[in-house]
Write an enzyme that holds these catalytic residues in place. Structure first.
Site, mmCIF file in Angstrom:
data_model
loop_
_atom_site.group_PDB
_atom_site.id
_atom_site.type_symbol
_atom_site.label_atom_id
_atom_site.label_comp_id
_atom_site.label_asym_id
_atom_site.label_seq_id
_atom_site.Cartn_x
_atom_site.Cartn_y
_atom_site.Cartn_z
ATOM 1 N N LYS A 22 6.247 -10.215 -9.814
ATOM 2 C CA LYS A 22 6.352 -8.963 -8.594
ATOM 3 C C LYS A 22 5.687 -9.600 -7.597
ATOM 4 C CE LYS A 22 3.560 -5.400 -8.796
ATOM 5 N NZ LYS A 22 2.392 -5.303 -7.661
ATOM 6 N N ASN A 23 4.385 -10.006 -7.363
ATOM 7 C CA ASN A 23 3.704 -10.200 -6.112
ATOM 8 C C ASN A 23 4.066 -11.229 -5.466
ATOM 9 O OD1 ASN A 23 2.372 -8.018 -6.781
ATOM 10 N ND2 ASN A 23 0.362 -8.828 -7.727
ATOM 11 N N ARG A 93 1.163 -1.023 -0.924
ATOM 12 C CA ARG A 93 0.385 -1.682 0.127
ATOM 13 C C ARG A 93 1.065 -2.862 0.431
ATOM 14 N NH1 ARG A 93 -4.896 -2.346 1.312
ATOM 15 N NH2 ARG A 93 -5.488 -4.519 1.408
ATOM 16 N N CYS A 117 -6.164 3.998 -2.907
ATOM 17 C CA CYS A 117 -5.141 4.362 -4.006
ATOM 18 C C CYS A 117 -6.096 4.247 -5.351
ATOM 19 C CB CYS A 117 -4.116 3.364 -4.032
ATOM 20 S SG CYS A 117 -4.733 1.670 -4.598
ATOM 21 N N ARG A 122 -8.530 0.374 -0.185
ATOM 22 C CA ARG A 122 -7.735 -0.724 0.122
ATOM 23 C C ARG A 122 -7.698 -0.802 1.467
ATOM 24 N NH1 ARG A 122 -3.340 -1.649 -4.258
ATOM 25 N NH2 ARG A 122 -3.654 -4.091 -3.656
ATOM 26 N N ASP A 305 -5.850 -7.830 -12.023
ATOM 27 C CA ASP A 305 -4.858 -7.095 -12.976
ATOM 28 C C ASP A 305 -4.442 -7.221 -14.472
ATOM 29 O OD1 ASP A 305 -4.190 -6.561 -10.148
ATOM 30 O OD2 ASP A 305 -2.470 -8.190 -10.112
ATOM 31 N N ARG A 397 6.854 -0.032 -11.618
ATOM 32 C CA ARG A 397 6.458 -0.695 -10.270
ATOM 33 C C ARG A 397 6.385 -2.053 -10.692
ATOM 34 N NH1 ARG A 397 1.909 1.811 -6.624
ATOM 35 N NH2 ARG A 397 2.818 0.141 -5.684
HETATM 36 N N1 EPU Z 1 -9.570 -6.118 1.231
HETATM 37 C C1 EPU Z 1 -10.335 -5.693 2.409
HETATM 38 N N2 EPU Z 1 -9.884 -5.615 3.459
HETATM 39 C C2 EPU Z 1 -8.620 -6.299 3.894
HETATM 40 C C3 EPU Z 1 -7.977 -6.908 2.537
HETATM 41 C C4 EPU Z 1 -8.574 -6.532 1.314
HETATM 42 O O1 EPU Z 1 -11.691 -5.075 2.334
HETATM 43 O O2 EPU Z 1 -8.085 -6.323 4.938
HETATM 44 C C5 EPU Z 1 -10.394 -6.210 -0.119
HETATM 45 C C6 EPU Z 1 -9.690 -5.140 -0.930
HETATM 46 O O3 EPU Z 1 -9.943 -3.744 -0.802
HETATM 47 C C7 EPU Z 1 -10.168 -5.785 -2.312
HETATM 48 C C8 EPU Z 1 -10.498 -7.272 -2.111
HETATM 49 O O4 EPU Z 1 -10.409 -7.227 -0.545
HETATM 50 O O5 EPU Z 1 -11.561 -5.257 -3.022
HETATM 51 C C9 EPU Z 1 -9.345 -8.315 -2.481
HETATM 52 O O6 EPU Z 1 -8.062 -7.811 -1.917
HETATM 53 P P1 EPU Z 1 -6.750 -8.672 -1.850
HETATM 54 O O7 EPU Z 1 -6.388 -8.596 -0.524
HETATM 55 O O8 EPU Z 1 -6.918 -9.877 -2.604
HETATM 56 O O9 EPU Z 1 -5.780 -7.868 -2.653
HETATM 57 P P2 EPU Z 1 -4.087 -7.245 -2.307
HETATM 58 O O10 EPU Z 1 -3.781 -8.387 -1.562
HETATM 59 O O11 EPU Z 1 -4.338 -6.016 -1.780
HETATM 60 C C10 EPU Z 1 -3.063 -8.346 -4.335
HETATM 61 C C11 EPU Z 1 -2.186 -8.050 -5.334
HETATM 62 C C12 EPU Z 1 -2.888 -7.017 -6.224
HETATM 63 C C13 EPU Z 1 -3.908 -7.961 -6.941
HETATM 64 C C14 EPU Z 1 -4.902 -8.384 -5.718
HETATM 65 C C15 EPU Z 1 -6.011 -9.319 -6.242
HETATM 66 C C16 EPU Z 1 -0.143 -8.113 -4.380
HETATM 67 C C17 EPU Z 1 1.241 -7.363 -3.905
HETATM 68 N N3 EPU Z 1 -0.732 -7.397 -4.858
HETATM 69 O O12 EPU Z 1 -3.561 -7.199 -3.741
HETATM 70 O O13 EPU Z 1 -2.089 -6.589 -7.252
HETATM 71 O O14 EPU Z 1 -4.665 -6.994 -7.808
HETATM 72 O O15 EPU Z 1 -4.131 -9.077 -5.071
HETATM 73 O O16 EPU Z 1 -5.522 -10.364 -7.234
HETATM 74 O O17 EPU Z 1 0.020 -9.206 -4.351
HETATM 75 C C18 EPU Z 1 -0.785 -5.363 -9.100
HETATM 76 O O18 EPU Z 1 0.186 -6.108 -9.025
HETATM 77 O O19 EPU Z 1 -1.014 -4.266 -9.759
HETATM 78 C C19 EPU Z 1 -1.995 -5.258 -7.756
HETATM 79 C C20 EPU Z 1 -2.641 -4.296 -7.476
#
Ligand code: EPU
Length: 438
Positions: A22-23, A93, A117, A122, A305, A397
């Site tokens: 998915k990601n 997101r 969420c 986030r 995850d 999802r």
């Molecule tokens: N964060 C911030 N500010 C930002 C971006 C991130 O504070 O601008 C914080 C987040 O709140 C979190 C941490 O940094 O505490 C890491 O977040 P990250 O940006 O790595 O996560 P993401 O890109 O929002 C992706 C996956 C998630 C997965 C995380 C961690 C996708 C679409 N989503 O999220 O997947 O948990 O990386 O590996 O790739 C899922 O598939 O269920 C899912 C939530």
């Protein structure tokens, strides 16, 4: 609206094919819209999040359709609108990836800010700071990020917390910028590597993906290609855990075992027998798992995850385990639902203390978010009696035909939906995959 009814106690046995990631698909679908001409993607999972991304890209003017072999065709020639609708963006997101695409392609993006969420706050502040460092003028107005730049300019950027989404968005934005961008402390997840391989095949110049330092030499344009998405490591880990919880034996196919080093190590420590092939993993679990402590971390650490299904497995383990969540601020809300099934879990700050119980008992439970839903299904497979997993459409999802796949492994799972619910979902699905005439 949908409800999975699971009667626990059947060991999972047999073979199951894991779907595409998915990601990975979400980043790659967005990236495909950066080229003029039609890219064709294979192994894209039928997840509602994937369809949401397709609909957003269409809304922005890209041509997107799915052929009879379930290959996704994306043509970015018509990309012309810079403001996706809030109704679509708020669904997930990863929609924010279109900000990087629009800035790179059209020099302008007006994208709603994703809110908090069920797994905690986030924000997208790291993404925004990165766009600014690439020379974009950014303003936050009325819930939207408005960004503009004639042409982005390469820069040296430190990615806070090795954020996955920030790394994706900045790769997308920097690919068509002027000059060189260096991302330090970049995310190393396999999905980042997959995105970079895809973009390089389209003509981008990205080096170092999979390490902490990614160097992107901007190029003038990208060309369309055909590409196959990697396997979903989170789905694979979830099935491994489900086999463990049901004390079964199954082989998972179409997987990349290297992407699962830490989950495999932890599950082996918990007493599961795991054998790796090139693209398959055999899992055998004939006895009660042992309690094992886990701390989530960025890749190659234990994936956040997989934390939730792992907690469900530990709920029926021999002994007490501590699972610490370090990535998201509030990813234990679902344990209340596990407690309804008899789990003995105490949450203290960022850790769950899980005292393994002899057996869980079926109960009506509600899915609060995607991975929590997987945890409830794992618990239901291990429980005595019937569990009604309400709101199970959330599972779609990120898990393709989860009920069918589990049933094929011998689980007693039935998907029930209200008539209105099914009609609404079918309609939404139809609109998402509607095949355009060629
Ligand atoms: N964060 C911030 N500010 C930002 C971006 C991130 O504070 O601008 C914080 C987040 O709140 C979190 C941490 O940094 O505490 C890491 O977040 P990250 O940006 O790595 O996560 P993401 O890109 O929002 C992706 C996956 C998630 C997965 C995380 C961690 C996708 C679409 N989503 O999220 O997947 O948990 O990386 O590996 O790739 C899922 O598939 O269920 C899912 C939530």
């Amino acid at each position: 609206m949908a409800k999975l009814v699971v009667r626990g106690g059947n060991p999972l046995r047999g073979d199951v094919a894991v779907s595409g990631s998915k990601n990975s698909a979400l980043g790659i679908l967005a990236a495909a819209a950066m080229a003029d001409g039609e890219s064709v993607l294979d192994n894209v999972p039928s997840h509602t999040d994937v369809f949401t991304m397709c609909r957003i890209l269409r809304e922005l003017g890209a041509r997107v359709y799915i052929d009879d072999d379930h290959r996704f065709h994306i043509d970015g020639s018509g990309l012309s609108k810079t403001k996706p609708s809030y109704d679509l963006v708020r669904k997930m997101r990863a929609s924010f990836y279109v900000a990087g695409v629009l800035l790179a392609r059209l020099g302008e993006a007006e994208v709603p800010l994703p809110g908090g969420c069920a797994i905690g706050s986030r924000p997208v502040d790291y993404h925004i700071k990165g766009f600014e460092q690439l020379g974009a003028e950014v303003a936050i107005e009325y819930g939207y990020m408005k960004a503009r730049s004639n042409r982005l300019q390469g820069a040296k950027i430190y990615v806070n917390r090795a954020s996955v989404g920030t790394t994706v968005n900045l790769i997308l934005a920097a690919t068509l910028s002027k000059g060189v961008t260096i991302l330090e402390n970049a995310a190393k997840e396999p999905e980042i590597v997959d995105l970079s391989i895809f973009l390089n095949a389209m003509g981008a110049n990205i080096r170092g993906a999979g390490t902490e330092v990614i160097k992107i030499q901007g190029v003038e344009r990208l060309h369309p290609i055909e590409y196959g998405i990697i396997a979903d490591r989170i789905e694979c880990a979830t099935f491994m855990i489900a086999v463990g919880a049901s004390r079964g034996e199954a082989t998972l196919h179409n997987v990349v075992p290297e992407h699962l080093r830490t989950p495999i190590a932890k599950l082996t420590e918990a007493g599961l027998h795991i054998e790796e092939g090139d693209t398959e993993i055999l899992v055998r679990a004939h006895k009660k798992p042992r309690a094992v402590d886990v701390e989530t971390a960025v890749y190659p650490g234990f994936p956040t995850d997989v934390q939730q299904p792992f907690v469900a497995l530990m709920s029926v383990a021999e002994g007490t385990s501590i699972v610490r969540e370090t990535v998201f601020s509030d990813r234990f809300r679902y344990v209340d639902e596990l407690r309804r099934m008899g789990a003995d879990i105490k949450v203290e700050q960022d850790s769950a203390i899980i005292r393994g119980v002899e057996t869980l008992t079926g109960a009506p439970v509600e899915v609060p978010d995607l991975r929590a839903g997987a945890a409830l299904v794992v618990a239901a497979l291990a429980a005595d009696g019937e569990t009604e997993v309400h709101n199970s459409e959330i599972l779609e999802r990120g898990y393709e035909r989860l009920g069918d796949k589990l049933a094929a492994l011998g689980a007693d799972v039935v998907l029930e939906e209200t008539v209105t619910g099914r009609e609404m979902r079918v309609e939404e699905f139809r609109r998402s995959v509607e095949v355009e005439s060629t």
